[in-house]
Design an enzyme around this catalytic site. Structure first.
Site, short mmCIF file in Angstrom:
data_model
loop_
_atom_site.label_atom_id
_atom_site.label_comp_id
_atom_site.label_asym_id
_atom_site.label_seq_id
_atom_site.Cartn_x
_atom_site.Cartn_y
_atom_site.Cartn_z
N ASP A 23 -73.99 -45.94 -41.92
CA ASP A 23 -72.77 -46.67 -42.25
C ASP A 23 -72.63 -47.95 -41.44
OD1 ASP A 23 -70.46 -47.01 -43.71
OD2 ASP A 23 -69.22 -45.87 -42.31
N HIS A 40 -77.06 -54.61 -46.26
CA HIS A 40 -77.95 -53.57 -46.80
C HIS A 40 -79.41 -53.98 -46.60
CE1 HIS A 40 -74.45 -51.59 -48.24
NE2 HIS A 40 -74.20 -52.43 -49.23
N LEU A 134 -93.94 -35.80 -41.64
CA LEU A 134 -92.50 -35.88 -41.86
C LEU A 134 -92.17 -35.80 -43.36
CD1 LEU A 134 -89.57 -36.77 -40.84
CD2 LEU A 134 -90.31 -39.09 -41.37
C1 FPP Z 1 -73.19 -47.78 -45.97
O1 FPP Z 1 -72.68 -48.95 -45.37
C2 FPP Z 1 -74.50 -48.02 -46.60
C3 FPP Z 1 -74.82 -47.78 -47.92
C4 FPP Z 1 -73.85 -47.25 -48.88
C5 FPP Z 1 -76.14 -48.10 -48.47
C6 FPP Z 1 -77.30 -47.78 -47.59
C7 FPP Z 1 -78.49 -48.39 -48.18
C8 FPP Z 1 -79.51 -48.97 -47.49
C9 FPP Z 1 -79.58 -49.01 -46.01
C10 FPP Z 1 -80.61 -49.64 -48.23
C11 FPP Z 1 -81.52 -48.78 -49.04
C12 FPP Z 1 -82.21 -47.75 -48.26
C13 FPP Z 1 -83.41 -47.19 -48.54
C14 FPP Z 1 -83.80 -45.95 -47.83
C15 FPP Z 1 -84.37 -47.75 -49.50
P1 FPP Z 1 -71.36 -49.60 -45.96
O2 FPP Z 1 -71.75 -50.50 -47.07
O3 FPP Z 1 -70.41 -48.51 -46.37
O4 FPP Z 1 -70.81 -50.40 -44.74
P2 FPP Z 1 -69.27 -50.63 -44.37
O5 FPP Z 1 -68.71 -49.27 -43.99
O6 FPP Z 1 -69.34 -51.55 -43.21
O7 FPP Z 1 -68.58 -51.21 -45.57
#
Ligand code: FPP
Length: 250
Positions: A23, A40, A134
């Site tokens: 997050d 992201h 893993l």
């Molecule tokens: C949460 O942060 C993150 C996500 C919903 C997406 C996570 C995706 C990635 C890291 C990229 C793809 C990963 C792989 C494994 C290919 P948020 O957007 O909720 O952040 P915020 O709480 O600050 O709004």
């Protein structure tokens, strides 16, 4: 060669299954005055570092909350951006994962993903299925409630067809019908970004997980040293599983 900081942890007492709620990408990007998708993109470096460190340390299972059922409700531009990132990351990283003996898996409502993402994912899963290092599990279009419901439906079908007796449904039977199948329950659940909640993640599987909420770090900044620190904290905890402290010490 030791991963820097590895001396802090006891490699004979590693969590078998680490789950991560990645997050804070959006807030990280906003801090830089950039669009959320930029966060992201930078999250990928943290994913790579975490996967690499987990494989090196000998962690058996790593489950990353990559896209939740509820994330479909985000603006279309962000959803499309994450799906695109998923496709490019999987195609770029699978050869390296394969070289490092990592087995790729996915849990969630995979049928709901865009065709390209589904195809890339399936190719990666097929290529790495016999690897023995893993196991990297991407939770995609996943939620804990979705998982419990789909397991319940599968069990009900087996009872209806006579394959299973109601009295034979045990915790083990139920676990085996979850998307995680034979994966052991989560030992350590790490959440970056400062919020202290589970957000519909691996609800059944985290029943006895040690929860670690990192207040001072957004996901794009998470690195190997943070994983090692998290494992060191896990090892400082006394896991009692309902017993007394004296019982678990003896
Ligand atoms: C949460 O942060 C993150 C996500 C919903 C997406 C996570 C995706 C990635 C890291 C990229 C793809 C990963 C792989 C494994 C290919 P948020 O957007 O909720 O952040 P915020 O709480 O600050 O709004």
């Amino acid at each position: 060669m030791l991963t820097p900081g590895e001396e802090k942890i006891d490699t004979s007492n590693l969590p078998a299954h680490i789950a991560v709620i990645m997050d804070g990408n959006g807030r990280w990007a906003r801090q830089q005055g950039a669009m959320r998708i930029f966060g992201h993109h930078h999250g990928i470096k943290a994913v790579k570092d975490t996967v690499e460190a987990s494989a090196e340390l000998g962690i058996k299972y790593l489950t990353l909350y990559t896209f939740s059922t509820e994330n479909w409700n985000r603006p279309k531009m962000e959803v499309d951006g994450i799906m695109q990132l998923l496709v490019t990351t999987i195609s770029a990283e699978v050869p390296e994962l394969h070289k490092n003996n990592v087995k790729l898996k996915a849990i969630g409502d995979i049928a709901s993903l865009p065709t390209k993402a589904k195809r890339q994912l399936q190719d990666g899963i097929d290529l790495t299925k016999n690897n023995t290092g893993l196991t990297l599990i991407l939770a995609l279009s996943y939620s804990g409630k979705w998982d419990i419901l789909q397991a319940t439906k599968a069990i009900v079908e087996k009872v209806k067809s006579g394959e299973l007796e109601t009295d034979d449904i045990t915790e083990q039977t139920f676990s085996a019908h979850l998307a995680t199948e034979e994966t052991p329950d989560v030992d350590l659940l790490i959440r970056t970004g400062g919020d202290h909640r589970i957000s519909n993640y691996l609800l059944w599987q985290s029943a006895y997980a040690e929860l670690l909420f990192l207040d001072d770090i957004f996901w794009p900044d998470f690195r190997k040293k943070d994983l090692i620190e998290a494992i060191a904290e896990f090892q400082r905890r006394e896991r009692r599983f309902g017993k007394t402290g004296d019982q678990v010490k003896n």
